[in-house]
Design an enzyme around this catalytic site. Structure first.
Site, PDB file in Angstrom:
ATOM      1  N   GLU B  92      32.583  48.043  29.361  1.00  0.00           N
ATOM      2  CA  GLU B  92      33.501  48.915  30.092  1.00  0.00           C
ATOM      3  C   GLU B  92      33.371  50.360  29.660  1.00  0.00           C
ATOM      4  OE1 GLU B  92      34.276  46.001  29.056  1.00  0.00           O
ATOM      5  OE2 GLU B  92      34.983  44.929  30.811  1.00  0.00           O
ATOM      6  N   HIS B 161      45.491  39.101  30.045  1.00  0.00           N
ATOM      7  CA  HIS B 161      45.228  39.443  31.439  1.00  0.00           C
ATOM      8  C   HIS B 161      46.507  39.768  32.184  1.00  0.00           C
ATOM      9  CE1 HIS B 161      41.756  37.278  30.036  1.00  0.00           C
ATOM     10  NE2 HIS B 161      41.074  37.673  31.070  1.00  0.00           N
TER      11      HIS B 161
END
Lengths: 463, 356
Positions: B92, B161
């Protein structure tokens, strides 16, 4: 262990008089960074090697015992029933490319015909300019005239040699020890000074520390301090160039310390996967502030890491301006024509302190610094080459240095006397158009500074 | 960014960020238009912008032929090619850095985080470079990136998440942040974010992707800095965003039956706040309830409260109430998870407490 264990044993026994075994030799040499291109020294002992192997039938790691080759996710994998670990280091260090000897003699005298005299002289002049600028700015910081400075002493050849090999449209993402690249492209001494003083003529509008230069016009992205963040950014720029099919590449510079950052790994990996036209130029100068390369990584320097990512790489003598020039020139050609990244490891030494906030004599010997400063100076090396060919002489040298000192003094004085950017610059450019909340904050700040002017710097205009 | 009440430029565009309608529809009355789900609206916005401007590109994990983990980029790689819809390795920080570099040298990239929580790995690039480089370069380099991805609490996705990153990003200077909540504003905000010269974080919610709505056929762009008046009222101002908008609307049905008249505003712009719209509402109702999914400590609600007190203290008849999630990681067990998200009955109870 395969055949490598007997090989080492062979070397130890045969070279009994040598004080170190190969592995240690490689480690020390790479620490001292004196590795030249050499014929592997153990080759002549191959016949003896066979006798020292075990009594098992002759098997090398690379021979297939099993003829079956499998296609595994696009790669051919061959099987072997010989358990073999890839050693943590290879017997030979990656060879280091150089054209000039330490004393400035062309190793291949006939190659003089390939050299452009004017270019060599111009490179030398710029290297001297960089050296003089660094010396004077460093002294200015010590006198309290500027707040902070980072020198490039010892790395002039990497700066100028690589810059000369690039095109003006190649986009540069530097770390902070590459002002020479900007200098080559035409950034003036006055502009350097304006940024260091953060005055109203600074292109960065006084918002960054000294040496955090940036110029849109010269395709040099503004320096950002965090280490290696520029590496994936360069890959992104290269991705854009590839999409637009431009005849240009992206170039990123970083030090040996920067290769430990996650961004380096990710940037290299991605550049290879993408086929991005980007040059990764690592200035392996031996030190990351106080961390020597022996504590930074255990690999054979940085060039070896290229293959792990599928990136073509080369190790070059970073203090040989001509070698750096030709290596970068060729690398650039490959990057742009073949859409591939190239890794260049330039071996050098950080002669100066990490920055003006550092005193490197605290963690390394003064003798070591002096040795590299006096005996391995890249500027002196190129000078010796030029003078031995009668392309330069002492008179030129004195004139140049004198002229530069005069220029620098005037440049410093000019930069010092200019106003700082006004208070409104604190709030502009955070966004493209100043939003309401920042406008309010600006008004509040102006009101406070206006009310208590004695508590705030007098050379910052309120507007 | 533009000053609040202006409308978006270009001749054929229909601008609309302020919806003055019933709770469900958010567009001016039209029998035409087409129905779609929120993730399709995002895709439509993205596709239109990619067609309009060849510099727009998408980077992220599995955005290419897989079409994105929530199918927002489905079909785009086939249409625009593998380079414009780029599949990245799992790094990322790397691909966000790439987007920053590409943006500074002329492209307009959109970074998709597979889940907003993963963008924590990109925080260095987002905070140190994305938000800063326009400023530190003296305005020489702009960074028109859009960073988007699903966040918020889903259905038993586990703690990692189910994060609300809007509160983590809201302090970073130089960033703009918006949260979409309906297909209409999802498409409009996506388009506006891509056209903006500033780095914009577009917060989507993992449970809203299948929300269906009828949106106009003609092109429109929402305003990044404008809040949406979902339901006008006079008793109390309810400020909310993202999924909580729908919980508030559900609670509103019950409240209206009981005789309350809440004014519901979806704040849309999380950074900066649209204090103009919010202020006008507070001057009318004098009471505020903030409903958010963020944590109690340091959430969007916390800074919104501070902003309101700074600017509209004199107009308040009661302390600002704020309903937010507790300061706990989201548990996996369904019942526990539900208890960490503000539910409609809580909202009804809060209004009763606030209004009497």
């Amino acid at each position: 262990m395969g055949w490598r264990l007997p090989l080492r044993t062979a070397l130890w026994t045969l070279r009994g008089k040598q004080p170190k075994a190969t592995a240690d030799m490689v480690r020390e040499l790479s620490h001292r960074r004196e590795v030249y291109s050499a014929v592997p020294c153990h080759l002549h002992i191959f016949p003896i090697l066979k006798r020292l192997q075990s009594s098992e039938p002759e098997r090398a790691c690379s021979q297939n015992m099993d003829e079956e080759m499998n296609d595994f996710m696009g790669r051919k994998v061959s099987y072997s029933s010989q358990m073999c670990f890839i050693p943590e280091e290879s017997t030979n260090s990656v060879p280091c490319y150089r054209l000039l000897s330490t004393h400035g003699d062309l190793l291949d005298p006939s190659s003089i015909n390939e050299l452009d005299k004017e270019l060599c002289i111009e490179m030398y002049r710029k290297m001297v300019t960089l050296q003089v600028m660094d010396t004077i700015f460093y002294d200015a910081q010590r006198q309290g005239r500027i707040s902070f400075y980072v020198t490039t002493i010892g790395e002039e050849a990497i700066n100028i040699g690589s810059a000369a090999a690039l095109n003006a449209t190649d986009v540069v993402f530097s770390q902070y020890r590459e002002p020479g690249v900007l200098m080559w492209r035409g950034f003036t001494l006055q502009q350097f000074a304006n940024q260091c003083y953060g005055n109203e003529y600074d292109l960065g509008k006084g918002r960054q520390m000294p040496v955090h230069y940036g110029s849109n016009e010269l395709n040099y992205l503004t320096v950002s301090s965090p280490i290696a963040t520029q590496v994936p950014q360069a890959v992104g720029a290269a991705y854009g160039l590839k999409m637009d099919k431009k005849d240009a590449c992206a170039v990123t510079y970083f030090g040996d310390g920067g290769t430990s950052e996650g961004d380096f790994h990710a940037g290299m990996n991605f550049a290879a996967v993408l086929g991005a036209p980007v040059l990764f130029i690592c200035r392996n100068n031996g030190w990351a502030i106080s961390t020597p390369t022996s504590e930074q990584f255990r690999s054979d320097g940085v060039a070896i890491k290229g293959q792990a990512y599928g990136v073509r790489s080369i190790r070059v003598d970073g203090n040989d301006a001509l070698a750096v020039y030709f290596a970068v020139k060729n690398a650039r050609k490959m990057a742009v024509e073949e859409f591939r990244p190239i890794l260049i490891e330039a071996l050098t030494y950080r002669v100066g302190h990490h920055s003006t906030s550092d005193d490197s004599s605290k963690y390394r010997s003064v003798d070591e610094i002096e040795y590299w400063r006096t005996r391995r100076d890249p500027v002196a090396r190129l000078r010796m080459f030029l003078q031995s060919n009668r392309w330069w002489d002492d008179e030129n040298e004195d004139l140049l240095r004198q002229d530069l000192r005069t220029q620098m003094m005037s440049v410093l004085h000019n930069a010092e006397s200019k106003k700082k950017p006004g208070l409104s610059n604190l709030f502009e450019d955070v966004y493209d158009v100043i939003p309401q909340n920042l406008k309010e904050q600006e008004q509040e700040t102006q009101a406070i500074v206006g009310k208590y002017p004695k508590d705030y710097p007098s050379d910052v205009p309120l507007d | 960014m533009r000053a609040p009440p202006s409308t978006v430029r270009a001749s054929k565009l229909v601008t609309n960020a302020v919806a003055v309608k019933s709770e469900t529809a958010s567009i001016a009355a039209t029998k035409s238009g087409h129905e779609l789900l929120l993730f399709e609206a995002l895709r439509e916005g993205l596709e239109e912008e990619m067609e309009r401007d060849p510099r727009v590109c998408v980077l992220g994990e599995d955005v290419g032929h897989y079409g994105g983990s929530y199918k927002v980029t489905k079909g785009l790689a086939e249409k625009f090619g593998d380079l414009r819809v780029l599949d990245t390795p799992i790094a990322e920080n790397s691909f966000t850095g790439m987007a920053v570099g590409a943006a500074m040298t002329g492209l307009r990239p959109i970074v998709e985080g597979m889940n907003m929580g993963f963008l924590l790995l990109a925080y260095n690039q987002i905070s140190n470079n994305c938000g800063m480089l326009h400023y530190t370069s003296g305005g020489q380099f702009t960074i028109p990136v859009v960073i988007r991805g699903p966040g918020g609490v889903g259905r038993q996705l586990g703690a990692e998440h189910s994060q609300r990153l809007e509160s983590y990003f809201q302090s970073v200077p130089g960033l703009q942040m918006v949260a979409c909540s309906t297909p209409y504003n999802a498409k409009g905000l996506m388009k506006a974010a891509i056209r903006s010269e500033n780095p914009v974080i577009l917060c989507e919610h993992v449970l809203l992707y299948n929300l269906k709505e009828r949106i106009p056929d003609e092109e429109y762009v929402c305003c990044l800095e404008r809040a949406e008046l979902v339901r006008p009222g006079k008793d109390v101002t309810i400020l909310t965003y993202s999924r909580m908008r729908h919980h508030v609307l559900q609670a509103a049905k019950s409240l209206i039956n009981k005789g309350y008249d809440p004014e519901i505003i979806d704040i849309i712009s999380l950074k900066p706040f649209d204090l103009h719209t919010i202020g006008n509402s507070i001057k009318k109702t004098h009471k505020v309830l903030i409903v958010e999914e963020c944590m109690r400590t340091g959430g969007i609600g916390a800074s919104l409260r501070a902003s309101i007190m700074d600017n509209f203290w004199d107009y308040l008849d009661a302390p600002i109430m704020c309903l937010s999630s507790q300061d706990v990681p989201t548990p996996y067990a369904g019942t526990l998870e539900e208890a960490t998200v503000v539910q409609p009955p809580q909202i009804v109870k809060a209004i009763k407490q606030l209004c009497g």
